[in-house]
Design an enzyme around this catalytic site. Structure first.
Site, PDB file in Angstrom:
ATOM      1  N   HIS A  81      -4.271  -8.975   3.527  1.00 15.92           N
ATOM      2  CA  HIS A  81      -5.709  -8.935   3.766  1.00 15.92           C
ATOM      3  C   HIS A  81      -6.072  -9.826   4.943  1.00 15.92           C
ATOM      4  O   HIS A  81      -5.468 -10.880   5.151  1.00 15.92           O
ATOM      5  CB  HIS A  81      -6.475  -9.418   2.529  1.00 15.92           C
ATOM      6  N   ARG A  96      -1.064  -1.863  -6.877  1.00 19.94           N
ATOM      7  CA  ARG A  96      -1.350  -2.976  -5.960  1.00 19.94           C
ATOM      8  C   ARG A  96      -2.337  -3.945  -6.623  1.00 19.94           C
ATOM      9  O   ARG A  96      -2.189  -5.160  -6.530  1.00 19.94           O
ATOM     10  CB  ARG A  96      -1.924  -2.393  -4.664  1.00 19.94           C
ATOM     11  N   HIS A 103      -2.682   2.489  -5.724  1.00 19.06           N
ATOM     12  CA  HIS A 103      -3.617   1.369  -5.513  1.00 19.06           C
ATOM     13  C   HIS A 103      -3.803   0.551  -6.786  1.00 19.06           C
ATOM     14  O   HIS A 103      -3.965  -0.672  -6.729  1.00 19.06           O
ATOM     15  CB  HIS A 103      -4.975   1.878  -5.023  1.00 19.06           C
ATOM     16  N   LYS A 162      -2.073  -2.332   7.906  1.00 22.70           N
ATOM     17  CA  LYS A 162      -3.193  -1.747   8.636  1.00 22.70           C
ATOM     18  C   LYS A 162      -3.299  -2.356  10.026  1.00 22.70           C
ATOM     19  O   LYS A 162      -3.055  -3.539  10.214  1.00 22.70           O
ATOM     20  CB  LYS A 162      -4.499  -1.986   7.867  1.00 22.70           C
ATOM     21  N   TYR A 166     -10.058  -8.982  -6.731  1.00 23.66           N
ATOM     22  CA  TYR A 166      -9.055  -8.933  -7.791  1.00 23.66           C
ATOM     23  C   TYR A 166      -9.199 -10.082  -8.792  1.00 23.66           C
ATOM     24  O   TYR A 166      -8.467 -10.137  -9.771  1.00 23.66           O
ATOM     25  CB  TYR A 166      -7.647  -8.988  -7.190  1.00 23.66           C
ATOM     26  N   ARG A 218       0.848  -1.186   0.000  1.00 24.38           N
ATOM     27  CA  ARG A 218       0.000   0.000   0.000  1.00 24.38           C
ATOM     28  C   ARG A 218       0.889   1.244   0.000  1.00 24.38           C
ATOM     29  O   ARG A 218       2.051   1.191   0.415  1.00 24.38           O
ATOM     30  CB  ARG A 218      -0.898   0.030   1.243  1.00 24.38           C
TER      31      ARG A 218
END
Length: 296
Positions: A266, A243, A240, A170, A275, A146
């Site tokens: 994730h 990514r 993004h 995150k 995706y 990211r």
């Protein structure tokens, strides 16, 4: 209101970023202003659902799209859930709320040829910024990081001995990514140029501006647009999308979905599955071309 306590809870316990907590605070404050202006309600800690519905109608009339409205309502829902948690309310007025329908957001990744062109055909300047920019694009593509993760990357996070990159994602979730031999060489070349800067404001940070400061989000975004404009006519060009490109190209080459999930950081497969539509399109082409009945 317990807004300050809620924001502290998001930052300290949930480990949300400053950007996310600011968005939550803005949404709840906006709803509070709506209640005060339209219904003279000073304290929104106990509220009837129909007031929320009136706010949704007002947001729609202001041409706010459904995706943004859903985000604002999600902020409210989280706030009332927090109030329940600390015993300040018995009922979350949004428990039975159903999100508004939104159109599926289709983001088109860069093609393999576009990536090849941006990495091998562009003449990057033979100076600190040119070497840095080339490395930045390369790392985003080969790791799927990211934007915030690559900005926060530290020199100590890159281990040349065991060929790995440690990424803090995150909610402070750490993951270890494999490093290609080519990536190692590019990092080493960049570090030589980095050491030649007049001043390193934060020596720990890997990617710096030429003044020695930590890079910032809008700069990374501008650099992506600058270089990809030379090789692509796509409307959206951003970190993004890179990514997204990383994940799509891996899946197109047969990578396991779970493996891609881990590489992206994730928490659930549902996040990674967005995706897969491009890889399915690729599989359809292969199937139609290779199957004996494909040309019928």
């Amino acid at each position: 209101m317990y807004l300050a306590e809620f924001i502290s809870y998001l930052a300290l316990e949930k480990k949300y970023s400053a950007h996310t907590t600011n968005a939550y605070e803005k949404d709840i404050s906006e709803f509070s202003v709506f209640c005060r202006s339209n219904y003279e309600i000073e304290n929104i800690d106990t509220i009837a659902y129909n007031i929320v519905r009136f706010w949704i109608v007002e947001l729609s009339e202001r041409k706010i799209n459904n995706r943004s409205i859903n985000r604002k309502i999600a902020s409210l829902k989280a706030y009332y859930k927090f109030l329940q948690k600390i015993g300040q309310t018995d009922i979350n007025p949004l428990n039975k709320h159903k999100a508004l329908k939104t159109a599926k957001k289709v983001e088109i990744p860069f093609s393999e040829s576009e990536m090849e062109n941006v990495l091998t055909q562009i003449e990057y300047a033979d100076d600190f910024e040119g070497v840095r920019d080339e490395l930045l694009i390369h790392v985003l593509y080969v790791t799927g990081m990211r934007r915030a993760e690559i900005i926060a990357l530290k020199v100590a996070d890159v281990d040349f001995e065991i060929m790995t990159i440690k990424v803090l994602g995150k909610r402070n979730k750490e993951r270890i990514l494999p490093m290609l031999a080519e990536t190692k060489d590019k990092f080493k070349g960049y570090l030589v140029r980095r050491d030649e800067l007049n001043e390193l404001v934060d020596e720990r940070i890997m990617f710096l501006t030429k003044s020695g400061n930590k890079m910032y989000e809008t700069l990374v975004y501008r650099l992506i647009k600058k270089y990809f404009r030379e090789v692509s006519s796509k409307v959206k060009m951003s970190p993004h999308i890179l990514r997204h490109t990383f994940a799509t190209h891996l899946l197109n080459k047969g990578a396991d979905l779970n493996a891609v999930k881990e590489l992206l950081g994730h928490s659930s497969l549902a996040s990674t599955q967005v995706y897969t539509h491009n890889s399915i399109a690729e599989l359809k082409k292969v199937h139609a071309k290779a199957h004996p009945r494909g040309g019928k």
